[in-house]
Design a protein around this motif. Structure first.
Motif, PDB file in Angstrom:
ATOM      1  N   LYS A  93       5.427  -8.174  21.088  1.00  0.00           N
ATOM      2  CA  LYS A  93       5.871  -6.769  21.019  1.00  0.00           C
ATOM      3  C   LYS A  93       6.131  -6.193  22.401  1.00  0.00           C
ATOM      4  O   LYS A  93       6.964  -5.321  22.566  1.00  0.00           O
ATOM      5  CB  LYS A  93       4.813  -5.929  20.302  1.00  0.00           C
ATOM      6  CG  LYS A  93       4.812  -6.179  18.800  1.00  0.00           C
ATOM      7  CD  LYS A  93       3.910  -5.192  18.104  1.00  0.00           C
ATOM      8  CE  LYS A  93       3.782  -5.512  16.632  1.00  0.00           C
ATOM      9  NZ  LYS A  93       2.399  -5.565  16.176  1.00  0.00           N
ATOM     10  N   SER A 121      -9.862  13.854  10.673  1.00  0.00           N
ATOM     11  CA  SER A 121      -9.375  13.359   9.383  1.00  0.00           C
ATOM     12  C   SER A 121      -9.452  14.423   8.310  1.00  0.00           C
ATOM     13  O   SER A 121      -8.762  14.325   7.290  1.00  0.00           O
ATOM     14  CB  SER A 121     -10.248  12.196   8.918  1.00  0.00           C
ATOM     15  OG  SER A 121     -10.211  11.129   9.816  1.00  0.00           O
ATOM     16  N   LEU A 135     -10.374  -1.544   3.301  1.00  0.00           N
ATOM     17  CA  LEU A 135      -9.825  -0.403   4.048  1.00  0.00           C
ATOM     18  C   LEU A 135     -10.937   0.576   4.427  1.00  0.00           C
ATOM     19  O   LEU A 135     -10.967   1.101   5.547  1.00  0.00           O
ATOM     20  CB  LEU A 135      -8.722   0.290   3.230  1.00  0.00           C
ATOM     21  CG  LEU A 135      -8.034   1.481   3.901  1.00  0.00           C
ATOM     22  CD1 LEU A 135      -7.484   1.115   5.282  1.00  0.00           C
ATOM     23  CD2 LEU A 135      -6.897   1.999   3.026  1.00  0.00           C
ATOM     24  N   ARG A 160      -3.024  -8.532  22.628  1.00  0.00           N
ATOM     25  CA  ARG A 160      -2.574  -8.909  21.296  1.00  0.00           C
ATOM     26  C   ARG A 160      -1.081  -8.577  21.118  1.00  0.00           C
ATOM     27  O   ARG A 160      -0.334  -9.349  20.526  1.00  0.00           O
ATOM     28  CB  ARG A 160      -3.422  -8.129  20.286  1.00  0.00           C
ATOM     29  CG  ARG A 160      -3.129  -8.414  18.856  1.00  0.00           C
ATOM     30  CD  ARG A 160      -4.094  -7.608  17.999  1.00  0.00           C
ATOM     31  NE  ARG A 160      -3.894  -7.940  16.604  1.00  0.00           N
ATOM     32  CZ  ARG A 160      -4.781  -7.747  15.659  1.00  0.00           C
ATOM     33  NH1 ARG A 160      -5.947  -7.225  15.936  1.00  0.00           N
ATOM     34  NH2 ARG A 160      -4.518  -8.082  14.428  1.00  0.00           N
ATOM     35  N   VAL A 214     -11.724   1.754   8.201  1.00  0.00           N
ATOM     36  CA  VAL A 214     -11.833   3.157   8.652  1.00  0.00           C
ATOM     37  C   VAL A 214     -13.197   3.374   9.298  1.00  0.00           C
ATOM     38  O   VAL A 214     -13.317   4.039  10.334  1.00  0.00           O
ATOM     39  CB  VAL A 214     -11.629   4.120   7.455  1.00  0.00           C
ATOM     40  CG1 VAL A 214     -12.033   5.545   7.809  1.00  0.00           C
ATOM     41  CG2 VAL A 214     -10.178   4.072   6.981  1.00  0.00           C
ATOM     42  N   SER A 252       1.898 -11.232  20.280  1.00  0.00           N
ATOM     43  CA  SER A 252       2.801 -11.155  19.118  1.00  0.00           C
ATOM     44  C   SER A 252       4.235 -10.789  19.529  1.00  0.00           C
ATOM     45  O   SER A 252       5.065 -10.499  18.676  1.00  0.00           O
ATOM     46  CB  SER A 252       2.249 -10.190  18.068  1.00  0.00           C
ATOM     47  OG  SER A 252       2.137  -8.903  18.617  1.00  0.00           O
ATOM     48  N   HIS A 291      -2.787  14.077  13.661  1.00  0.00           N
ATOM     49  CA  HIS A 291      -3.581  13.083  12.938  1.00  0.00           C
ATOM     50  C   HIS A 291      -2.864  11.734  12.871  1.00  0.00           C
ATOM     51  O   HIS A 291      -1.851  11.595  12.188  1.00  0.00           O
ATOM     52  CB  HIS A 291      -3.880  13.621  11.519  1.00  0.00           C
ATOM     53  CG  HIS A 291      -4.780  12.734  10.737  1.00  0.00           C
ATOM     54  ND1 HIS A 291      -4.628  12.545   9.379  1.00  0.00           N
ATOM     55  CD2 HIS A 291      -5.840  11.981  11.104  1.00  0.00           C
ATOM     56  CE1 HIS A 291      -5.563  11.706   8.965  1.00  0.00           C
ATOM     57  NE2 HIS A 291      -6.304  11.357   9.987  1.00  0.00           N
ATOM     58  N   PRO A 317      -1.531   1.465  16.858  1.00  0.00           N
ATOM     59  CA  PRO A 317      -0.313   0.795  17.337  1.00  0.00           C
ATOM     60  C   PRO A 317       0.579   0.295  16.193  1.00  0.00           C
ATOM     61  O   PRO A 317       1.749   0.011  16.418  1.00  0.00           O
ATOM     62  CB  PRO A 317      -0.858  -0.399  18.145  1.00  0.00           C
ATOM     63  CG  PRO A 317      -2.268  -0.045  18.470  1.00  0.00           C
ATOM     64  CD  PRO A 317      -2.755   0.771  17.314  1.00  0.00           C
TER      65      PRO A 317
HETATM   66  N1  CAA Z   1      -4.346  -3.092  16.719  1.00  0.00           N
HETATM   67  C1  CAA Z   1      -3.095  -3.458  17.056  1.00  0.00           C
HETATM   68  N2  CAA Z   1      -2.309  -4.230  16.270  1.00  0.00           N
HETATM   69  C2  CAA Z   1      -2.851  -4.692  15.136  1.00  0.00           C
HETATM   70  C3  CAA Z   1      -4.153  -4.378  14.738  1.00  0.00           C
HETATM   71  C4  CAA Z   1      -4.924  -3.544  15.591  1.00  0.00           C
HETATM   72  N3  CAA Z   1      -6.175  -3.189  15.302  1.00  0.00           N
HETATM   73  N4  CAA Z   1      -4.402  -4.977  13.548  1.00  0.00           N
HETATM   74  C5  CAA Z   1      -3.285  -5.636  13.215  1.00  0.00           C
HETATM   75  N5  CAA Z   1      -2.349  -5.463  14.168  1.00  0.00           N
HETATM   76  C6  CAA Z   1      -0.969  -5.994  14.171  1.00  0.00           C
HETATM   77  C7  CAA Z   1      -0.965  -7.484  14.384  1.00  0.00           C
HETATM   78  O1  CAA Z   1      -0.855  -7.801  15.765  1.00  0.00           O
HETATM   79  C8  CAA Z   1       0.273  -7.915  13.623  1.00  0.00           C
HETATM   80  O2  CAA Z   1       1.421  -7.693  14.421  1.00  0.00           O
HETATM   81  P1  CAA Z   1       2.669  -8.705  14.312  1.00  0.00           P
HETATM   82  O3  CAA Z   1       3.159  -8.584  12.894  1.00  0.00           O
HETATM   83  O4  CAA Z   1       3.631  -8.186  15.320  1.00  0.00           O
HETATM   84  O5  CAA Z   1       2.109 -10.053  14.624  1.00  0.00           O
HETATM   85  C9  CAA Z   1       0.360  -6.910  12.465  1.00  0.00           C
HETATM   86  O6  CAA Z   1      -0.418  -5.770  12.869  1.00  0.00           O
HETATM   87  C10 CAA Z   1      -0.222  -7.495  11.187  1.00  0.00           C
HETATM   88  O7  CAA Z   1      -1.549  -7.905  11.461  1.00  0.00           O
HETATM   89  P2  CAA Z   1      -2.260  -9.175  10.846  1.00  0.00           P
HETATM   90  O8  CAA Z   1      -1.220 -10.227  10.538  1.00  0.00           O
HETATM   91  O9  CAA Z   1      -3.393  -9.549  11.727  1.00  0.00           O
HETATM   92  O10 CAA Z   1      -2.947  -8.660   9.550  1.00  0.00           O
HETATM   93  P3  CAA Z   1      -2.330  -7.937   8.310  1.00  0.00           P
HETATM   94  O11 CAA Z   1      -0.942  -8.372   8.028  1.00  0.00           O
HETATM   95  O12 CAA Z   1      -3.377  -8.076   7.281  1.00  0.00           O
HETATM   96  O13 CAA Z   1      -2.279  -6.403   8.778  1.00  0.00           O
HETATM   97  C11 CAA Z   1      -3.158  -4.260   8.968  1.00  0.00           C
HETATM   98  C12 CAA Z   1      -3.421  -5.728   9.192  1.00  0.00           C
HETATM   99  C13 CAA Z   1      -2.091  -3.777   9.935  1.00  0.00           C
HETATM  100  C14 CAA Z   1      -4.463  -3.536   9.268  1.00  0.00           C
HETATM  101  C15 CAA Z   1      -2.679  -4.032   7.495  1.00  0.00           C
HETATM  102  O14 CAA Z   1      -3.553  -4.690   6.611  1.00  0.00           O
HETATM  103  C16 CAA Z   1      -2.597  -2.589   7.103  1.00  0.00           C
HETATM  104  O15 CAA Z   1      -1.653  -1.872   7.449  1.00  0.00           O
HETATM  105  N6  CAA Z   1      -3.624  -2.106   6.336  1.00  0.00           N
HETATM  106  C17 CAA Z   1      -3.664  -0.757   5.839  1.00  0.00           C
HETATM  107  C18 CAA Z   1      -4.163   0.153   6.930  1.00  0.00           C
HETATM  108  C19 CAA Z   1      -4.222   1.589   6.467  1.00  0.00           C
HETATM  109  O16 CAA Z   1      -4.003   1.943   5.328  1.00  0.00           O
HETATM  110  N7  CAA Z   1      -4.570   2.468   7.420  1.00  0.00           N
HETATM  111  C20 CAA Z   1      -4.751   3.869   7.154  1.00  0.00           C
HETATM  112  C21 CAA Z   1      -6.228   4.155   7.102  1.00  0.00           C
HETATM  113  S1  CAA Z   1      -6.542   5.865   6.747  1.00  0.00           S
HETATM  114  C22 CAA Z   1      -6.403   6.629   8.233  1.00  0.00           C
HETATM  115  O17 CAA Z   1      -6.147   6.035   9.246  1.00  0.00           O
HETATM  116  C23 CAA Z   1      -6.613   8.104   8.243  1.00  0.00           C
HETATM  117  C24 CAA Z   1      -8.005   8.595   8.344  1.00  0.00           C
HETATM  118  O18 CAA Z   1      -8.148   9.748   8.798  1.00  0.00           O
HETATM  119  C25 CAA Z   1      -9.162   7.849   7.883  1.00  0.00           C
END
Ligand code: CAA
Ligand code: NAD
Length: 287
Positions: free
Chosen positions: A60, A122, A235, A54, A239, A58, A143, A149
Motif C-alpha cells: 500500500k 463511539s 468483531l 504492514r 472492538v 501489502s 468518529h 487504515p
Molecule cells: N491495521 C491496518 N491494516 C489492517 C489491519 C489493521 N489492524 N487489519 C487488517 N488490515 C489490512 C491488511 O493489511 C489487509 O490489507 P491488504 O488487503 O492490502 O493485504 C486487509 O486489511 C485485510 O486483512 P486480512 O487479510 O489480514 O484479514 P481480513 O481479510 O480478515 O480483514 C478486517 C480484517 C479488515 C479487520 C476485516 O475482517 C473487517 O473489515 N472486519 C470488520 C471490521 C468492522 O466492522 N469494524 C467496525 C467496528 S465498529 C467501530 O469501529 C465503531 C465503534 O465505535 C466501536
C-alpha cells in the motif's frame, strides 16, 4: 472557510488513536500524539510503526513513504504542546468524565479559535463533552472505524452548539486530506453506525451466552450467510469488550431500552480482564 488542516493532535495512542495518527501522518499532516506516560507513548509508537510496516508489506505504501510518515509523528505527555494544533482528535477511554477533563484542558491550551476539538467517542453525546469547554462551537464528533487504515468511513457529529464552520473544516479534513467517506449524524448516543451495530453485537453475545449455538457457528453464520467480513463475536473482541461494555452503558443510559443492556457474560469477561484481541483473550483466545 479556514485553511486546510495540516497540524493535527491526537489524544491517546490506543488502537483508535494510533490508527488516526497513522492515517493522518500518511496523508502528509504533522501529527502530535499525547499519551499519559512515556511508556504508553512508546507502546503506541511501536504499534503505529508495526502497522506502517504492514502497509509496506501489502504494497500500500513504499518504504520511503513509511519513513516519511514516521518522521511526521511526534509524541508528548504534555497537553500544553497542543497549543498550535488546527485539529485535535481525542481517542481515549470511553468515559465521559475523563473526556470532559481532557476537553476542558484542550480548550485552554489550543489557541487558534478556528481550531477544531473533536472526539472519536463511539457513543457519548457530543453536547455533554462540549459543555466542559468555554467554546462549544468548536467541539464536535469525528468518529472513525476500526481498523482505521482499512475502513473508509468517518461520521461527523455536530452538537446543538457546534458551528457549521467547525463541522465543514472537520469534514474537509476527513474527506480531502484523509480520503475518507463522510456521513453526518445527529447527536444521539451511538450516532448512525453504532446505534445499529451495538444491539447486534449484544444480541450475539446473548445468543452465545444462552447456549443457542457455539461462538464459531454464530460467527460463521453471519460471515457466510450475510457476507459480513467478520462474525459479531470476533468483531466484539476486535472492538474491545471493555469498550463494547462502555458503549452499551452509554446507549442504555440514553434510550433506556433492554436491547442496549450489557449481558452478564460481557460483564464477567470485562471483570476478568478478558477484554478481547488487545488483551490476548476475550470471547476467543489470541495466542
Ligand atoms: N491495521 C491496518 N491494516 C489492517 C489491519 C489493521 N489492524 N487489519 C487488517 N488490515 C489490512 C491488511 O493489511 C489487509 O490489507 P491488504 O488487503 O492490502 O493485504 C486487509 O486489511 C485485510 O486483512 P486480512 O487479510 O489480514 O484479514 P481480513 O481479510 O480478515 O480483514 C478486517 C480484517 C479488515 C479487520 C476485516 O475482517 C473487517 O473489515 N472486519 C470488520 C471490521 C468492522 O466492522 N469494524 C467496525 C467496528 S465498529 C467501530 O469501529 C465503531 C465503534 O465505535 C466501536
Ligand atoms: P484502547 O483501549 O485501545 O485505548 C484507550 C486509550 O485511552 C489509551 O490511549 C489509554 O492510554 C487511554 N486512557 C485510558 N484511561 C485513561 C485515563 N483515565 N485518562 C487518560 N487516558 C486514558 O481504546 P480504543 O479502542 O482506542 O478506544 C478509544 C476511543 O475510541 C473510545 O472513545 C472508543 O469508544 C472509541 N472508538 C473505539 C473503536 C473500536 O473499535 N475500538 C472504534 C471507534 C471509536
Amino acid at each position: 472557510m479556514s485553511e486546510s488542516v495540516s497540524r493535527v493532535g491526537v489524544v491517546g495512542a490506543g488502537q483508535m488513536g494510533g490508527g488516526i495518527a497513522e492515517v493522518s501522518a500518511r496523508a502528509g499532516a504533522d501529527v502530535l500524539v499525547w499519551e499519559a506516560t512515556e511508556e504508553l507513548a512508546a507502546g503506541g509508537r511501536a504499534r503505529i510503526l508495526k502497522s506502517l510496516d504492514r502497509a509496506v508489506s501489502s504494497g500500500k505504501i513504499t518504504e520511503r513513504e513509511r519513513d516519511q510518515a514516521a518522521e511526521r509523528l511526534t509524541f508528548t505527555t504534555d497537553l500544553a504542546d497542543f497549543a498550535d494544533r488546527q485539529l485535535v482528535v481525542e481517542a481515549i477511554v470511553e468515559n465521559e468524565a475523563v473526556k470532559a477533563e481532557i476537553f476542558g484542558k484542550l480548550d485552554e491550551v489550543v489557541t487558534d479559535p478556528d481550531a477544531v476539538l473533536a472526539s472519536n467517542t463511539s457513543s457519548l453525546p457530543i453536547q455533554r463533552i462540549a459543555t466542559a469547554t468555554k467554546n462549544p462551537g468548536r467541539v464536535l464528533g469525528l468518529h472513525f472505524f476500526n481498523p482505521v487504515p482499512v475502513l473508509p468511513l468517518v461520521e461527523v457529529i455536530s452538537s446543538l452548539s457546534t458551528s457549521e464552520s467547525a463541522a465543514a473544516r472537520a469534514e474537509q479534513f476527513a474527506s480531502e486530506v484523509l480520503g475518507k467517506q463522510v456521513v453526518r449524524a445527529t447527536d444521539r448516543s451511538g450516532f448512525i453506525v453504532n446505534a445499529l451495530l451495538v444491539p447486534y453485537l449484544l444480541s450475539a453475545i446473548r445468543m452465545y451466552e444462552s447456549g443457542f449455538a457455539t461462538a464459531e457457528d454464530i460467527d460463521k453464520g453471519m460471515m457466510l450467510g450475510c457476507a459480513h467480513p467478520m462474525g459479531p463475536l470476533k468483531l466484539a473482541d476486535l472492538v474491545g469488550l471493555d469498550t463494547v461494555n462502555f458503549i452499551a452503558d452509554a446507549m442504555y443510559a440514553e434510550y433506556k431500552e433492554p436491547t442496549y443492556a450489557a449481558p452478564p457474560l460481557l460483564l464477567r469477561l470485562v471483570e476478568a480482564g478478558y477484554v478481547g484481541k488487545k488483551s490476548g483473550r476475550g470471547i476467543y483466545e489470541y495466542p
